[in-house]
Design a protein around this motif. Structure first.
Motif, PDB file in Angstrom:
ATOM      1  N   LYS A  35      51.276  41.488  34.845  1.00 19.66           N
ATOM      2  CA  LYS A  35      50.137  40.672  34.444  1.00 19.66           C
ATOM      3  C   LYS A  35      50.077  40.553  32.923  1.00 19.66           C
ATOM      4  CE  LYS A  35      47.090  41.665  38.299  1.00 19.66           C
ATOM      5  NZ  LYS A  35      45.762  42.108  38.684  1.00 19.66           N
ATOM      6  N   GLN A  39      45.157  38.080  31.680  1.00 17.97           N
ATOM      7  CA  GLN A  39      44.843  38.268  33.098  1.00 17.97           C
ATOM      8  C   GLN A  39      44.227  39.636  33.342  1.00 17.97           C
ATOM      9  OE1 GLN A  39      44.974  35.852  35.523  1.00 17.97           O
ATOM     10  NE2 GLN A  39      43.755  37.393  36.564  1.00 17.97           N
ATOM     11  N   LYS A  40      44.738  40.662  32.663  1.00 14.94           N
ATOM     12  CA  LYS A  40      44.154  42.007  32.798  1.00 14.94           C
ATOM     13  C   LYS A  40      42.702  42.009  32.333  1.00 14.94           C
ATOM     14  CE  LYS A  40      48.454  44.560  32.160  1.00 14.94           C
ATOM     15  NZ  LYS A  40      49.194  45.452  31.249  1.00 14.94           N
ATOM     16  N   LEU A  42      40.619  39.410  32.251  1.00 12.76           N
ATOM     17  CA  LEU A  42      39.818  38.678  33.230  1.00 12.76           C
ATOM     18  C   LEU A  42      39.546  39.529  34.469  1.00 12.76           C
ATOM     19  CD1 LEU A  42      41.466  35.154  32.951  1.00 12.76           C
ATOM     20  CD2 LEU A  42      39.198  35.825  32.140  1.00 12.76           C
ATOM     21  N   ASP A  43      40.538  40.311  34.883  1.00 12.92           N
ATOM     22  CA  ASP A  43      40.341  41.218  36.016  1.00 12.92           C
ATOM     23  C   ASP A  43      39.291  42.277  35.690  1.00 12.92           C
ATOM     24  OD1 ASP A  43      42.268  39.797  37.394  1.00 12.92           O
ATOM     25  OD2 ASP A  43      43.832  41.328  37.155  1.00 12.92           O
ATOM     26  N   ASP A  44      39.307  42.789  34.459  1.00 13.07           N
ATOM     27  CA  ASP A  44      38.300  43.769  34.032  1.00 13.07           C
ATOM     28  C   ASP A  44      36.897  43.166  34.080  1.00 13.07           C
ATOM     29  OD1 ASP A  44      40.095  45.819  33.631  1.00 13.07           O
ATOM     30  OD2 ASP A  44      40.300  45.467  31.482  1.00 13.07           O
ATOM     31  N   LYS A  46      35.856  40.646  35.959  1.00 17.38           N
ATOM     32  CA  LYS A  46      35.479  40.459  37.366  1.00 17.38           C
ATOM     33  C   LYS A  46      35.062  41.774  38.016  1.00 17.38           C
ATOM     34  CE  LYS A  46      38.412  36.491  38.345  1.00 17.38           C
ATOM     35  NZ  LYS A  46      39.634  36.046  39.039  1.00 17.38           N
ATOM     36  N   ALA A  47      35.737  42.865  37.634  1.00 19.77           N
ATOM     37  CA  ALA A  47      35.455  44.175  38.230  1.00 19.77           C
ATOM     38  C   ALA A  47      34.288  44.883  37.548  1.00 19.77           C
ATOM     39  CB  ALA A  47      36.708  45.049  38.172  1.00 19.77           C
TER      40      ALA A  47
END
Length: 65
Positions: A35, A39-40, A42-44, A46-47
């Motif tokens: 990733k 992207q990492k 954006l994942d953070d 979202k989480a």
């Protein structure tokens, strides 16, 4: 026989991915996706792994803990 595992990065056209996956399955290779930093992040988000500082002093305190 050398059984050392080596990681490589490979760039290829999207249309060749099916062939690569077929070869990987046949030879027992594993394929992973790396990733990007964006992207990492954006994942953070979202989480919920983010910190919203009240002000600059709060941010410094959080970072320097």
């Amino acid at each position: 026989m050398d059984t050392a595992i080596k990681k490589i990065e490979l760039s290829l056209p999207e249309m060749d991915m099916a062939l690569l996956k077929e070869l990987a399955e046949k030879y027992g290779w594993s394929i992973g996706k790396k990733k990007s930093g964006i992207q990492k992040g954006l994942d953070d988000i979202k989480a919920g792994r983010t910190y919203r500082a009240k002000d600059m002093n709060d941010l410094k305190q959080h970072l320097l803990g």
